[in-house]
Scaffold this motif. Sequence first.
Motif, PDB file in Angstrom:
ATOM      1  N   LEU A   1      32.754 -17.002 -46.224  1.00 58.67           N
ATOM      2  CA  LEU A   1      31.519 -17.478 -45.594  1.00 58.67           C
ATOM      3  C   LEU A   1      30.293 -16.873 -46.270  1.00 58.67           C
ATOM      4  O   LEU A   1      29.285 -17.557 -46.465  1.00 58.67           O
ATOM      5  CB  LEU A   1      31.527 -17.127 -44.103  1.00 58.67           C
ATOM      6  N   HIS A   2      30.366 -15.594 -46.636  1.00 58.94           N
ATOM      7  CA  HIS A   2      29.228 -14.955 -47.292  1.00 58.94           C
ATOM      8  C   HIS A   2      28.896 -15.643 -48.619  1.00 58.94           C
ATOM      9  O   HIS A   2      27.726 -15.822 -48.955  1.00 58.94           O
ATOM     10  CB  HIS A   2      29.533 -13.472 -47.547  1.00 58.94           C
ATOM     11  N   VAL A   3      29.922 -16.014 -49.370  1.00 60.41           N
ATOM     12  CA  VAL A   3      29.696 -16.717 -50.639  1.00 60.41           C
ATOM     13  C   VAL A   3      29.103 -18.099 -50.373  1.00 60.41           C
ATOM     14  O   VAL A   3      28.138 -18.521 -51.026  1.00 60.41           O
ATOM     15  CB  VAL A   3      31.012 -16.847 -51.438  1.00 60.41           C
ATOM     16  N   MET A   4      29.659 -18.800 -49.401  1.00 62.62           N
ATOM     17  CA  MET A   4      29.216 -20.173 -49.134  1.00 62.62           C
ATOM     18  C   MET A   4      27.812 -20.227 -48.537  1.00 62.62           C
ATOM     19  O   MET A   4      27.090 -21.214 -48.717  1.00 62.62           O
ATOM     20  CB  MET A   4      30.226 -20.883 -48.232  1.00 62.62           C
ATOM     21  N   GLN A   5      27.411 -19.197 -47.810  1.00 62.25           N
ATOM     22  CA  GLN A   5      26.029 -19.150 -47.322  1.00 62.25           C
ATOM     23  C   GLN A   5      25.055 -19.090 -48.498  1.00 62.25           C
ATOM     24  O   GLN A   5      24.021 -19.756 -48.507  1.00 62.25           O
ATOM     25  CB  GLN A   5      25.835 -17.955 -46.393  1.00 62.25           C
ATOM     26  N   THR A   6      25.406 -18.277 -49.487  1.00 59.10           N
ATOM     27  CA  THR A   6      24.567 -18.191 -50.694  1.00 59.10           C
ATOM     28  C   THR A   6      24.593 -19.512 -51.451  1.00 59.10           C
ATOM     29  O   THR A   6      23.549 -19.997 -51.910  1.00 59.10           O
ATOM     30  CB  THR A   6      25.070 -17.050 -51.604  1.00 59.10           C
ATOM     31  N   PHE A   7      25.771 -20.086 -51.588  1.00 62.82           N
ATOM     32  CA  PHE A   7      25.937 -21.379 -52.261  1.00 62.82           C
ATOM     33  C   PHE A   7      25.074 -22.441 -51.578  1.00 62.82           C
ATOM     34  O   PHE A   7      24.375 -23.222 -52.246  1.00 62.82           O
ATOM     35  CB  PHE A   7      27.411 -21.770 -52.214  1.00 62.82           C
ATOM     36  N   ALA A   8      25.085 -22.449 -50.245  1.00 62.44           N
ATOM     37  CA  ALA A   8      24.304 -23.430 -49.490  1.00 62.44           C
ATOM     38  C   ALA A   8      22.807 -23.191 -49.668  1.00 62.44           C
ATOM     39  O   ALA A   8      22.031 -24.143 -49.846  1.00 62.44           O
ATOM     40  CB  ALA A   8      24.680 -23.374 -48.010  1.00 62.44           C
ATOM     41  N   MET A   9      22.379 -21.923 -49.610  1.00 64.33           N
ATOM     42  CA  MET A   9      20.948 -21.636 -49.763  1.00 64.33           C
ATOM     43  C   MET A   9      20.441 -22.075 -51.133  1.00 64.33           C
ATOM     44  O   MET A   9      19.332 -22.590 -51.265  1.00 64.33           O
ATOM     45  CB  MET A   9      20.668 -20.149 -49.533  1.00 64.33           C
ATOM     46  N   LEU A  10      21.261 -21.875 -52.151  1.00 65.97           N
ATOM     47  CA  LEU A  10      20.876 -22.348 -53.486  1.00 65.97           C
ATOM     48  C   LEU A  10      20.726 -23.868 -53.489  1.00 65.97           C
ATOM     49  O   LEU A  10      19.761 -24.417 -54.026  1.00 65.97           O
ATOM     50  CB  LEU A  10      21.928 -21.913 -54.512  1.00 65.97           C
ATOM     51  N   ASN A  11      21.684 -24.551 -52.849  1.00 66.59           N
ATOM     52  CA  ASN A  11      21.632 -26.018 -52.813  1.00 66.59           C
ATOM     53  C   ASN A  11      20.529 -26.557 -51.910  1.00 66.59           C
ATOM     54  O   ASN A  11      20.191 -27.741 -51.985  1.00 66.59           O
ATOM     55  CB  ASN A  11      22.995 -26.567 -52.362  1.00 66.59           C
ATOM     56  N   LEU A  12      19.980 -25.697 -51.059  1.00 70.14           N
ATOM     57  CA  LEU A  12      18.876 -26.115 -50.198  1.00 70.14           C
ATOM     58  C   LEU A  12      17.510 -25.827 -50.825  1.00 70.14           C
ATOM     59  O   LEU A  12      16.487 -25.919 -50.155  1.00 70.14           O
ATOM     60  CB  LEU A  12      18.972 -25.398 -48.846  1.00 70.14           C
ATOM     61  N   CYS A  13      17.512 -25.489 -52.108  1.00 64.00           N
ATOM     62  CA  CYS A  13      16.253 -25.169 -52.789  1.00 64.00           C
ATOM     63  C   CYS A  13      15.977 -26.111 -53.950  1.00 64.00           C
ATOM     64  O   CYS A  13      15.424 -25.719 -54.985  1.00 64.00           O
ATOM     65  CB  CYS A  13      16.266 -23.723 -53.261  1.00 64.00           C
ATOM     66  N   GLY A  14      16.365 -27.362 -53.788  1.00 65.94           N
ATOM     67  CA  GLY A  14      15.934 -28.386 -54.723  1.00 65.94           C
ATOM     68  C   GLY A  14      16.784 -28.551 -55.966  1.00 65.94           C
ATOM     69  O   GLY A  14      16.438 -29.342 -56.842  1.00 65.94           O
ATOM     70  N   PHE A  15      17.890 -27.797 -56.093  1.00 65.07           N
ATOM     71  CA  PHE A  15      18.818 -28.081 -57.185  1.00 65.07           C
ATOM     72  C   PHE A  15      19.521 -29.374 -56.794  1.00 65.07           C
ATOM     73  O   PHE A  15      20.095 -29.480 -55.714  1.00 65.07           O
ATOM     74  CB  PHE A  15      19.839 -26.951 -57.338  1.00 65.07           C
ATOM     75  N   GLU A  16      19.537 -30.329 -57.674  1.00 65.33           N
ATOM     76  CA  GLU A  16      20.026 -31.652 -57.271  1.00 65.33           C
ATOM     77  C   GLU A  16      21.524 -31.801 -57.529  1.00 65.33           C
ATOM     78  O   GLU A  16      22.342 -31.306 -56.776  1.00 65.33           O
ATOM     79  CB  GLU A  16      19.197 -32.729 -57.959  1.00 65.33           C
ATOM     80  N   ASN A  17      21.907 -32.479 -58.592  1.00 68.69           N
ATOM     81  CA  ASN A  17      23.322 -32.794 -58.770  1.00 68.69           C
ATOM     82  C   ASN A  17      24.153 -31.607 -59.240  1.00 68.69           C
ATOM     83  O   ASN A  17      25.312 -31.483 -58.897  1.00 68.69           O
ATOM     84  CB  ASN A  17      23.476 -33.955 -59.772  1.00 68.69           C
ATOM     85  N   GLU A  18      23.567 -30.746 -60.068  1.00 71.53           N
ATOM     86  CA  GLU A  18      24.332 -29.653 -60.659  1.00 71.53           C
ATOM     87  C   GLU A  18      23.625 -28.336 -60.420  1.00 71.53           C
ATOM     88  O   GLU A  18      22.423 -28.215 -60.668  1.00 71.53           O
ATOM     89  CB  GLU A  18      24.500 -29.906 -62.161  1.00 71.53           C
ATOM     90  N   LEU A  19      24.352 -27.351 -59.936  1.00 74.70           N
ATOM     91  CA  LEU A  19      23.765 -26.045 -59.637  1.00 74.70           C
ATOM     92  C   LEU A  19      23.972 -25.117 -60.841  1.00 74.70           C
ATOM     93  O   LEU A  19      25.089 -24.677 -61.111  1.00 74.70           O
ATOM     94  CB  LEU A  19      24.440 -25.450 -58.396  1.00 74.70           C
ATOM     95  N   PRO A  20      22.890 -24.797 -61.596  1.00 76.86           N
ATOM     96  CA  PRO A  20      23.029 -23.993 -62.820  1.00 76.86           C
ATOM     97  C   PRO A  20      23.015 -22.493 -62.537  1.00 76.86           C
ATOM     98  O   PRO A  20      22.308 -21.722 -63.200  1.00 76.86           O
ATOM     99  CB  PRO A  20      21.808 -24.425 -63.640  1.00 76.86           C
ATOM    100  N   VAL A  21      23.788 -22.082 -61.540  1.00 79.13           N
ATOM    101  CA  VAL A  21      23.788 -20.689 -61.113  1.00 79.13           C
ATOM    102  C   VAL A  21      25.231 -20.261 -60.806  1.00 79.13           C
ATOM    103  O   VAL A  21      25.962 -20.993 -60.134  1.00 79.13           O
ATOM    104  CB  VAL A  21      22.911 -20.474 -59.858  1.00 79.13           C
ATOM    105  N   ASP A  22      25.608 -19.075 -61.277  1.00 78.39           N
ATOM    106  CA  ASP A  22      26.897 -18.499 -60.905  1.00 78.39           C
ATOM    107  C   ASP A  22      26.725 -17.708 -59.608  1.00 78.39           C
ATOM    108  O   ASP A  22      25.862 -16.833 -59.519  1.00 78.39           O
ATOM    109  CB  ASP A  22      27.407 -17.556 -61.999  1.00 78.39           C
ATOM    110  N   VAL A  23      27.548 -18.029 -58.619  1.00 78.62           N
ATOM    111  CA  VAL A  23      27.547 -17.281 -57.364  1.00 78.62           C
ATOM    112  C   VAL A  23      28.622 -16.204 -57.485  1.00 78.62           C
ATOM    113  O   VAL A  23      29.794 -16.514 -57.685  1.00 78.62           O
ATOM    114  CB  VAL A  23      27.826 -18.198 -56.163  1.00 78.62           C
ATOM    115  N   ILE A  24      28.220 -14.930 -57.388  1.00 81.26           N
ATOM    116  CA  ILE A  24      29.105 -13.822 -57.716  1.00 81.26           C
ATOM    117  C   ILE A  24      29.306 -12.915 -56.511  1.00 81.26           C
ATOM    118  O   ILE A  24      28.388 -12.199 -56.096  1.00 81.26           O
ATOM    119  CB  ILE A  24      28.526 -12.998 -58.887  1.00 81.26           C
TER     120      ILE A  24
END
Length: 859
Positions: A452-475
Amino acid sequence: MNNLPKLDRFNENVLSKYQIYNSIFSTLPFDTIDDTGVLLPLLHKVCNKGFKLEKNPTEIVEHFFDKYQDEPSEKEKSDLLFRFIQFIERQVVLFDAVEDAAYPIVNNMDGFGTLRNSKELALLSNKKDELKKHLEDFKVRIVLTAHPTQFYPGSVLGIITDLDKAIQNDDLLLIRKLLAQLGKTPFYKKEKPSPFDEAVSLIWYLEHVFYHSVPKIYNYIQHHIYDGEPIENEIIELGFWPGGDRDGNPFVTTKITLDVAERLRQTILRNYYRDIRRLKRRYTFDGVQEIFAKLEKRLYKHVVRSYTKVNFSQKILLEELYAAREIIVNDHQSLFVEELNDVINKVRIFGFHFATLDIRQDSRVHHQAFTQIVEDLLKTGDTTFPENYLRLSEEEQVEVLSVVKGSIDPSILTDETSVKTIESIYALKEIQQRNGERGANRYIISNNQSALHVMQTFAMLNLCGFENELPVDVIPLFETVDDLENAEEVMRTLYTNKVYRHHVAKRKNKQTIMLGFSDGTKDGGYLMANWGIFKAKEALTRISREFDIEVIFFDGRGGPPARGGGKTHQFYASLGPTIEDKEIQLTIQGQTISSNFGTLNSSQYNLEQLLSSGIKNDVFTKDQLNDSHRELINDMAATSYQTYVDFKNHDKFLPYLEKMSTLKYYAKTNIGSRPSKRGGSDKLDFSALRAIPFVGSWSQLKQNVPGFFGVGTALKKYEDAGRFEEVKEFYHASDFFRTLLENSMMSLTKSFFGLTSYMADDEEFGEFWTLIFTEYETTKRLLLKLTGESELMESFPVGKASIEIREQIVLPLLTIQQFALKKIQELQKTGGSAEEIEVYEKMVMRSLFGNINASRNSA
């Protein structure tokens, strides 16, 4: 010279020269320290003799004043002690400079563990093709962090650099002048540095060291291993934490993050500008001159005028340089093409970002921020989340989080932490636009406990205007013993989530996972932390391979062995085939930056050692633990862990640190921007305490508990059971186990219990001190029995000699610090004035710096 044994080279080029230059330093006529250089050797003599006679620090200091001073006042005493502190700080710098100057003489720059050695071994064993294949996708990433250990001010770094060169050239006149400059230059920072200040300090190393050493290594590989052919892989990458590491540091703002990223961009472009100007002087012929004139003007706009338009990139610069090279090769007989290739390689390696700025935040902060974001969005009628989201199970929340998209407006959020979290992600986007994707493309979640901690970060990144592809490694960062054990299950949950698995596929099927040696040791003790991380890496390798994912391990290592440091390259060379090793990523901090990467020679040597450790593990040998070895270390780690946990749960553990160590003074110094503990509570809470002041406080006591406690008890269990020969066989058969214990021996070597032996008689803490000392004695005795040596680090005479000299330099400093701590305790008991206590507290804090710097890795 290089034919002499290594220890002889050290004695001749380090010890002898230090003694000569120190004698010059001691007689220089400084206004404020006129007789300090004369009196300090006398204090040193009194300290050595006093500890042999089992005197305590107070008795030693008072004896010095009785013998060598004529009834001084308390102020005269404290003034002289402060002058001693200042002088010893500078002696440490002098020794650093002498040791750095002798680095290429003492260390064989073409010897074992260097690239030349690896290349020759590959040729001799007909493995050159394997070596080339290995280097096609193998990387080393050095991540510079600004954790609060002492940094020399920029002015002192400059003096060290100049001293290094002057000593190499035996320029006695210049050395004398630089020593005089050193004596007059302030070391102490009057104000706490901001994260931006810390970034500027570290960028000095990027610009003056790494910018030159990294391409030199890359060029060697290209010319001597790939025979001049281009390499698609950068091989060495740099990371950067100051300005992006928010974990427990309230002073890192969005503005600072953006300012640091811009400073990194400006610095690398300034270096390119200088190189292009140099090339322009060589390429004075038609067809090429115009290209370099245009590039010079363009870079000038971005460097000197801080041009703000984003209309220049790594891609554009490389295209121009490639075009110039084609003309030079085809029309001008490849004139000066080596110099041009060097610049092209620099641009390929460093881009427009110089070092990747990592963003890091604690999962607990994320959870709080994310919960508030959901509540705020629901209040506005937003339908991104179902109304019952916060009541869903963790598994159901993960499913929701995998599909959310959007572009949150931070102004609608009601919580400051939520606003800052979202703004940091928008800052990451902006940095990518200006510096390229590699400018900031990693988001680290520390204290990660669940999927859940990883997915919360993943979701917050996707809620900041990254569209089709997220150019960020979630670590995710797994730190505690429990988190390490649960890591495999966390990653299985993530890998089986179709959306997250698709994201990993888009990131070249690579998943970076960070493992925290520092907090792992603090939580579970030395053996358990290292074995726990080893097992976690094996489990995470298995699960990742099951899903056809290449896992990359990012190790949160500190300077000392207790925090994952020590002989780092030997550790990586000892990993076997059960642990993925396509990349080596590790944090480097504090004095470890200056000691291992502070000069061109040391930087080149240690980078090559790391590269060669990966080559050794993959191309030449695979060190694999057998079942009996696993059973042994598993049992020893469990025994060590229980011993350490019992020790940690002792009712005197926290009071001892609070009252008898320098722990609380770390927070009062101006060493770093980050608080010494998480949260704002005044009460000492072990879970909130950071690993650096924790390990550092034991180091200042010269007890180094985190580097050995529990190891002796674990070994004794086998001695008592008549099974010690099994441990011996394991030690000689396994590089991993041997490196582990050699690093622990380094911690023991830097311990000196004579400094605090007076505590054995303390009414409150005597029994507790004896408990620590007994474990130290047990560990030392059994490690010597295990290795068959008569003294610690006997097999590493140069390392041992360096430690011994450094410990001797700071012996008076340690004595003064303990004297001041005792004075504070006495004044507090007798109702001494606040002014008196403040003087001795300042003495304790000032002595922290020299002790830290002398250790070079803090334990």
